[in-house]
Enzyme design. Structure first.
Site, PDB file in Angstrom:
ATOM      1  N   HIS A  24     -25.767  34.440 -69.513  1.00  0.00           N
ATOM      2  CA  HIS A  24     -25.360  33.535 -68.439  1.00  0.00           C
ATOM      3  C   HIS A  24     -26.600  33.067 -67.697  1.00  0.00           C
ATOM      4  O   HIS A  24     -27.512  33.859 -67.451  1.00  0.00           O
ATOM      5  CB  HIS A  24     -24.420  34.257 -67.465  1.00  0.00           C
ATOM      6  CG  HIS A  24     -24.088  33.448 -66.254  1.00  0.00           C
ATOM      7  ND1 HIS A  24     -23.137  32.440 -66.283  1.00  0.00           N
ATOM      8  CD2 HIS A  24     -24.594  33.469 -64.994  1.00  0.00           C
ATOM      9  CE1 HIS A  24     -23.071  31.894 -65.084  1.00  0.00           C
ATOM     10  NE2 HIS A  24     -23.940  32.503 -64.279  1.00  0.00           N
ATOM     11  N   GLY A  33     -41.003  11.994 -98.146  1.00  0.00           N
ATOM     12  CA  GLY A  33     -40.175  12.378 -97.002  1.00  0.00           C
ATOM     13  C   GLY A  33     -38.820  11.714 -96.977  1.00  0.00           C
ATOM     14  O   GLY A  33     -37.929  12.148 -96.249  1.00  0.00           O
ATOM     15  N   GLY A  34     -38.651  10.639 -97.734  1.00  0.00           N
ATOM     16  CA  GLY A  34     -37.349   9.995 -97.824  1.00  0.00           C
ATOM     17  C   GLY A  34     -36.865   9.408 -96.511  1.00  0.00           C
ATOM     18  O   GLY A  34     -37.637   9.139 -95.588  1.00  0.00           O
ATOM     19  N   THR A  35     -35.556   9.222 -96.417  1.00  0.00           N
ATOM     20  CA  THR A  35     -34.956   8.582 -95.244  1.00  0.00           C
ATOM     21  C   THR A  35     -35.227   9.363 -93.974  1.00  0.00           C
ATOM     22  O   THR A  35     -35.571   8.790 -92.940  1.00  0.00           O
ATOM     23  CB  THR A  35     -33.438   8.422 -95.455  1.00  0.00           C
ATOM     24  OG1 THR A  35     -33.204   7.581 -96.579  1.00  0.00           O
ATOM     25  CG2 THR A  35     -32.781   7.809 -94.227  1.00  0.00           C
ATOM     26  N   CYS A  36     -35.073  10.677 -94.009  1.00  0.00           N
ATOM     27  CA  CYS A  36     -35.209  11.499 -92.796  1.00  0.00           C
ATOM     28  C   CYS A  36     -36.530  11.245 -92.090  1.00  0.00           C
ATOM     29  O   CYS A  36     -36.578  10.958 -90.908  1.00  0.00           O
ATOM     30  CB  CYS A  36     -35.081  12.977 -93.146  1.00  0.00           C
ATOM     31  SG  CYS A  36     -35.352  14.076 -91.738  1.00  0.00           S
ATOM     32  N   GLU A  77     -42.129   8.913-106.597  1.00  0.00           N
ATOM     33  CA  GLU A  77     -41.563   8.310-105.386  1.00  0.00           C
ATOM     34  C   GLU A  77     -41.912   6.827-105.353  1.00  0.00           C
ATOM     35  O   GLU A  77     -43.071   6.456-105.456  1.00  0.00           O
ATOM     36  CB  GLU A  77     -42.098   9.021-104.142  1.00  0.00           C
ATOM     37  CG  GLU A  77     -41.778   8.348-102.820  1.00  0.00           C
ATOM     38  CD  GLU A  77     -40.291   8.099-102.616  1.00  0.00           C
ATOM     39  OE1 GLU A  77     -39.929   6.943-102.312  1.00  0.00           O
ATOM     40  OE2 GLU A  77     -39.490   9.047-102.756  1.00  0.00           O
TER      41      GLU A  77
END
Length: 453
Positions: free
Chosen positions: A436, A38-41, A33
């Protein structure tokens, strides 16, 4: 040279989980990495931005409290430093969780650095050469900066840099009327900034049906956001106190400019040529139905393959790869039903075809719509903007697509996502007995109102 059973380049929402599965199978894996796990998220996308959206909604609810009989004395003030710190805490908790997870995992080597191919089975990083029979690319994407007149002469923000702001813009001009831009537009309007959205094309959220796009524009305008579509040639000029944005016949005096005109894959500096990996004209890595590239042993997952730009599609790429390579399964990319959400408030939940796409497919279709003003939960909560829409095949009774633009639309849509993935014909859902009062209870009614078009 270091030898591994697999090399994963990029630690977004596919790579780390695939690496962990391979380690469980007894494999030796390198996870490379260049920046943050974790990247962009985790670091610049879903987690920090949706945390900011939550802060913006809290401000909106506080300002609206009197309508619910709740009186809050004084003006609602926004502390942007606290807002930013809260988002950063959410990001760091997630990132550190990944760091701790891998620190306790035998069989994986987490390497921070910029990886480049030297050949179809070899990668260099930090001056070392690594080799493996299988290499997985999960390198993600980054904001596109268009060539617009004057753009090089101004300071501008992207979706990555704007989350670092700890002061409130006087007037935020958002260039681009798609999903990322719209979320930041409403967010900053609710924080208290003046906001203008500038879109070159004829409508916002151009992927959507026109009725959905029009409703989105109306929601934003109702909160005081300027919406400029068909803006023609967009240009910028410094004016001493900010930026003059020329958008068609309009000139907007902005203090800050957010460029939100799309994203492009991080594939231009990986040395793909050295491995012989093919890309399309936009730089996306070409993959087959099982995520394999044209080079044996090399796979592309997530945003960089052009088959979805979402955390959930990236994670599903991991699931497909793991099922096929580790579990002897036969999962295919083409089996995935597209679904996503736009996180304005109220949100849009979307699955499958739009009405326009369904009409273009040559099928005989049925369509049903219902305004949120005819949903009990929406009235009880005082949030009646938007509407529900579903499209079905008149002959097969298959649900082809749906859009829920309204309160809790991003959650309500999952009933239809599940039904479509299960292949459930719409008449079956007409006889379900929902709870409901909920928004989801109107799904059987919506389906019961399907009419041929």
């Amino acid at each position: 040279m270091k030898n591994f059973d697999a090399i994963v380049i990029g630690a977004g929402q596919a790579g780390p989980f695939l690496a962990a599965r391979m380690v469980e199978k007894g494999m030796k894996v390198a996870l490379i990495e260049r920046k943050f796990l974790g990247g962009t998220c985790v670091n610049a996308g879903c987690m920090p931005t949706k945390t900011l959206v939550a802060s913006a909604r809290a401000a909106h609810v506080a300002r609206s409290a009197a309508a619910y009989g709740v009186n809050i004395g004084g003006e609602i003030a926004i502390d942007m430093k606290v807002v930013r710190a809260r988002a950063e805490t959410v990001t760091m908790n997630a990132r550190n969780g990944l760091i701790g997870w891998f620190a306790g995992m035998d069989g994986i080597s987490v390497i921070y650095g910029h990886a480049r191919f030297e050949g179809p089975k070899t990668v260099s990083v930090n001056g070392e050469t690594l080799t493996a029979p299988r290499i997985f690319l999960n390198v993600g994407a980054r904001p596109v900066i268009p060539e617009l007149p004057g753009i090089d002469d101004i300071d501008y923000l992207t979706s990555t840099s704007i989350i670092q702001l700890d002061t409130l813009p006087r007037h935020l001009a958002v260039i681009g009327g798609s999903y990322i831009g719209l979320e930041f537009a409403q967010m900053y309007r609710r924080f208290g900034a003046e906001v203008s959205v500038i879109e070159h094309g004829p409508k916002l959220a151009s992927r959507e049906d026109e009725d959905i796009s029009d409703a989105i524009a109306e929601i934003l305008r109702s909160e005081g956001i300027g919406v400029h579509t068909d803006s023609g040639n967009i240009a910028f000029a410094g004016n001493g106190k900010g930026v003059s944005v020329i958008a068609g016949s309009a000139e907007i005096d902005a203090s800050h400019v957010l460029i939100a005109t799309g994203r492009k894959p991080n594939t231009d500096d990986l040395g793909l040529d050295a491995a012989g990996v093919a890309t399309d004209k936009r730089g996306y890595i070409t993959v087959d139905d099982k995520l394999a590239t044209n080079v044996e042993g090399i796979f592309a997952l997530g945003d960089c393959n052009g088959h979805g730009a979402f955390t959930h599609t990236s994670y599903n790429d991991f699931e497909i790869a793991a099922a096929n390579l580790l579990d002897g399964d036969n999962r295919k990319l083409s089996s995935r039903i597209p679904a996503y959400a736009l996180y304005i408030d109220p949100p849009l939940g979307r699955v499958g075809m739009t009405e326009k796409q369904a009409r273009g497919s040559g099928r005989r279709i049925m369509v049903s719509t219902r305004p949120m003003s005819r949903v009990g939960r929406a009235n009880e909560r005082g949030e009646t903007k938007g509407f529900m829409k579903v499209i079905a095949d008149a002959e097969t009774k298959e649900i082809l697509g749906a859009a829920i633009l309204g309160i809790e639309g991003d959650e309500v849509i999952h009933g239809l996502i599940d039904a479509m993935n299960a292949g459930t014909p719409y008449p079956t859902l007409k006889w379900s007995v929902p709870i409901h009062p909920t928004v989801s209870e109107l799904i059987p009614t919506l389906l019961g109102d399907l009419k041929p078009v």
